[in-house]
Write an enzyme that holds these catalytic residues in place. Structure first.
Site, PDB file in Angstrom:
ATOM      1  N   HIS A 190      12.525  -3.982  55.285  1.00 27.62           N
ATOM      2  CA  HIS A 190      11.788  -5.182  55.686  1.00 27.62           C
ATOM      3  C   HIS A 190      12.736  -6.371  55.725  1.00 27.62           C
ATOM      4  O   HIS A 190      13.423  -6.668  54.737  1.00 27.62           O
ATOM      5  CB  HIS A 190      10.650  -5.444  54.686  1.00 27.62           C
ATOM      6  CG  HIS A 190       9.711  -6.528  55.102  1.00 27.62           C
ATOM      7  ND1 HIS A 190       8.728  -6.347  56.047  1.00 27.62           N
ATOM      8  CD2 HIS A 190       9.621  -7.816  54.681  1.00 27.62           C
ATOM      9  CE1 HIS A 190       8.055  -7.485  56.187  1.00 27.62           C
ATOM     10  NE2 HIS A 190       8.562  -8.384  55.372  1.00 27.62           N
ATOM     11  N   ASP A 212      13.068 -10.308  56.440  1.00 23.03           N
ATOM     12  CA  ASP A 212      12.320 -11.562  56.551  1.00 23.03           C
ATOM     13  C   ASP A 212      13.143 -12.641  57.231  1.00 23.03           C
ATOM     14  O   ASP A 212      14.150 -13.083  56.689  1.00 23.03           O
ATOM     15  CB  ASP A 212      11.937 -12.060  55.145  1.00 23.03           C
ATOM     16  CG  ASP A 212      10.872 -11.192  54.523  1.00 23.03           C
ATOM     17  OD1 ASP A 212      11.069 -10.698  53.403  1.00 23.03           O
ATOM     18  OD2 ASP A 212       9.836 -10.994  55.186  1.00 23.03           O
ATOM     19  N   SER A 244      12.219  -5.288  50.758  1.00 22.21           N
ATOM     20  CA  SER A 244      12.477  -6.537  51.466  1.00 22.21           C
ATOM     21  C   SER A 244      13.850  -7.093  51.092  1.00 22.21           C
ATOM     22  O   SER A 244      14.102  -7.452  49.937  1.00 22.21           O
ATOM     23  CB  SER A 244      11.397  -7.571  51.106  1.00 22.21           C
ATOM     24  OG  SER A 244      11.759  -8.826  51.657  1.00 22.21           O
ATOM     25  N   ASP A 303       2.290  -7.390  51.936  1.00 22.66           N
ATOM     26  CA  ASP A 303       3.573  -8.028  51.660  1.00 22.66           C
ATOM     27  C   ASP A 303       3.403  -9.222  50.729  1.00 22.66           C
ATOM     28  O   ASP A 303       2.727 -10.187  51.073  1.00 22.66           O
ATOM     29  CB  ASP A 303       4.133  -8.506  53.013  1.00 22.66           C
ATOM     30  CG  ASP A 303       5.497  -9.127  52.921  1.00 22.66           C
ATOM     31  OD1 ASP A 303       6.009  -9.580  53.964  1.00 22.66           O
ATOM     32  OD2 ASP A 303       6.061  -9.172  51.811  1.00 22.66           O
ATOM     33  N   MET A 330       8.945 -15.106  60.639  1.00 25.98           N
ATOM     34  CA  MET A 330       8.169 -16.252  60.180  1.00 25.98           C
ATOM     35  C   MET A 330       8.745 -17.476  60.910  1.00 25.98           C
ATOM     36  O   MET A 330       9.469 -18.304  60.344  1.00 25.98           O
ATOM     37  CB  MET A 330       8.277 -16.393  58.651  1.00 25.98           C
ATOM     38  CG  MET A 330       7.460 -15.316  57.942  1.00 25.98           C
ATOM     39  SD  MET A 330       7.916 -15.049  56.231  1.00 25.98           S
ATOM     40  CE  MET A 330       9.249 -13.874  56.470  1.00 25.98           C
ATOM     41  N   HIS A 377      10.227  -9.156  60.205  1.00 25.29           N
ATOM     42  CA  HIS A 377       9.075 -10.030  59.987  1.00 25.29           C
ATOM     43  C   HIS A 377       9.475 -11.447  60.374  1.00 25.29           C
ATOM     44  O   HIS A 377      10.211 -12.112  59.641  1.00 25.29           O
ATOM     45  CB  HIS A 377       8.694  -9.944  58.499  1.00 25.29           C
ATOM     46  CG  HIS A 377       7.540 -10.829  58.108  1.00 25.29           C
ATOM     47  ND1 HIS A 377       7.242 -11.078  56.796  1.00 25.29           N
ATOM     48  CD2 HIS A 377       6.638 -11.514  58.840  1.00 25.29           C
ATOM     49  CE1 HIS A 377       6.193 -11.886  56.736  1.00 25.29           C
ATOM     50  NE2 HIS A 377       5.816 -12.170  57.960  1.00 25.29           N
ATOM     51  N   MET A 407      13.257 -16.446  58.582  1.00 24.63           N
ATOM     52  CA  MET A 407      12.545 -17.709  58.360  1.00 24.63           C
ATOM     53  C   MET A 407      13.294 -18.866  59.026  1.00 24.63           C
ATOM     54  O   MET A 407      14.520 -18.942  58.930  1.00 24.63           O
ATOM     55  CB  MET A 407      12.436 -17.976  56.855  1.00 24.63           C
ATOM     56  CG  MET A 407      11.726 -16.871  56.108  1.00 24.63           C
ATOM     57  SD  MET A 407      11.762 -17.196  54.322  1.00 24.63           S
ATOM     58  CE  MET A 407      10.938 -15.717  53.738  1.00 24.63           C
ATOM     59  N   MET A 412      -0.431 -10.741  54.373  1.00 23.60           N
ATOM     60  CA  MET A 412       0.363 -11.447  53.365  1.00 23.60           C
ATOM     61  C   MET A 412      -0.463 -11.632  52.105  1.00 23.60           C
ATOM     62  O   MET A 412      -1.593 -12.128  52.167  1.00 23.60           O
ATOM     63  CB  MET A 412       0.805 -12.816  53.887  1.00 23.60           C
ATOM     64  CG  MET A 412       1.759 -12.794  55.069  1.00 23.60           C
ATOM     65  SD  MET A 412       3.249 -11.850  54.747  1.00 23.60           S
ATOM     66  CE  MET A 412       3.966 -12.801  53.403  1.00 23.60           C
TER      67      MET A 412
HETATM   68  C1  DX5 Z   1       7.727 -13.693  51.884  1.00 24.86           C
HETATM   69  C2  DX5 Z   1       8.220 -12.431  52.583  1.00 24.86           C
HETATM   70  C3  DX5 Z   1       8.050 -11.213  51.718  1.00 24.86           C
HETATM   71  C4  DX5 Z   1       8.826 -11.319  50.424  1.00 24.86           C
HETATM   72  C5  DX5 Z   1       8.339 -10.265  49.465  1.00 24.86           C
HETATM   73  O1  DX5 Z   1       7.604 -14.716  52.834  1.00 24.86           O
HETATM   74  O2  DX5 Z   1       7.502 -12.209  53.763  1.00 24.86           O
HETATM   75  O3  DX5 Z   1       8.474 -10.051  52.448  1.00 24.86           O
HETATM   76  O4  DX5 Z   1      10.191 -11.116  50.691  1.00 24.86           O
HETATM   77  O5  DX5 Z   1       9.007 -10.493  48.269  1.00 24.86           O
HETATM   78  P1  DX5 Z   1       8.323 -10.117  46.877  1.00 24.86           P
HETATM   79  O6  DX5 Z   1       8.095  -8.637  46.933  1.00 24.86           O
HETATM   80  O7  DX5 Z   1       9.356 -10.518  45.865  1.00 24.86           O
HETATM   81  O8  DX5 Z   1       7.042 -10.898  46.789  1.00 24.86           O
HETATM   82 ZN    ZN Z   2       7.988 -10.299  54.798  1.00 24.78          ZN
END
Ligand code: DX5
Ligand code: ZN
Length: 208
Positions: free
Chosen positions: A29, A31, A6, A167, A64, A62, A33, A133
């Site tokens: 991956h 993320d 990620s 994740d 969010m 991903h 946001m 999650m």
């Molecule tokens: C959190 C993300 C995850 C996060 C995982 O909202 O969706 O992908 O980056 O990070 P770690 O592996 O550090 O929990």
């Molecule tokens: Zn994620």
């Protein structure tokens, strides 16, 4: 097991270098946001586009976001290979999943720890992947929530053909728990990019 490092946990001063260091992973991956669906803001399509030129990995985006449907085309053109949205978002989930598939991308659906896994059932026929999650979305480096692995076992039975991704708080120890519960793709941020030797940390997860 497929590993999806990620980027959220990568070194933002040397993002290209970080991504090259995990080139023999299976997916990257990403993320995204919006500071509304989750209380954090990460990065957008332009960063994904920049990384697309540095990596041949499957880009596992991903979203969010409260309104992910508005951004599907931006992330498709930036180089996404799969787009995962949240069942808790405010767009029509079935329509959004259909649109992702019509774009030729892998449609994914995710749920927060507080959302019962049964909420996904009507949408499973539309999914190529489901993302469970194991932390509250919004930040890396949080503690793994072991009770969420029940959702993996449920989905393994309810959706045998759908890729199961997990994740949040994934390291060698929690990865074993998730593998035994049926996970096929492991997202790992801190345990890979937070390690002194990124490539070695990735290799350790791949040996599972
Ligand atoms: C959190 C993300 C995850 C996060 C995982 O909202 O969706 O992908 O980056 O990070 P770690 O592996 O550090 O929990
Ligand atoms: Zn994620």
């Amino acid at each position: 097991m497929k590993i999806a490092p990620s980027v959220l946990a990568a070194d933002y001063l040397r993002l290209g270098e970080s991504v090259r260091a995990v080139e023999n992973a299976d997916m990257l991956h990403l993320d995204i946001m919006d500071g509304h669906f989750v209380p954090n803001i990460s990065f957008g399509p332009d960063v994904v586009r920049a990384l697309r030129g540095e990596s041949r990995l499957f880009f596992d985006v991903h979203l969010m976001l409260t309104h992910p449907r508005r951004y599907l085309e931006s992330f498709r053109s930036a180089g996404a290979d799969g787009i995962t949205v949240h069942v808790e978002c405010e767009d029509d989930v079935a329509e959004t999943l259909r649109e992702i598939r019509e774009m030729g991308l892998q449609p994914g659906l995710s749920l927060k720890p507080g959302t019962p896994v049964e909420r996904l059932v009507p949408f499973l026929p539309l999914c190529g992947m489901v993302l469970v999650m194991t932390v509250e979305p919004g930040f890396g480096g949080q503690r793994f929530m072991a009770d969420q692995t029940e959702k993996l076992r449920f989905l393994k039975k309810a959706a045998p053909g759908v890729l199961l991704e997990v994740d949040g708080g994934i390291n060698v120890e929690t990865a074993r728990i998730c593998r035994d519960a049926g996970a096929e793709v492991l997202v790992a941020g801190t345990s890979v990019f937070g390690a002194p030797d990124v490539s070695a940390a990735l290799a350790e997860l791949q040996r599972l």
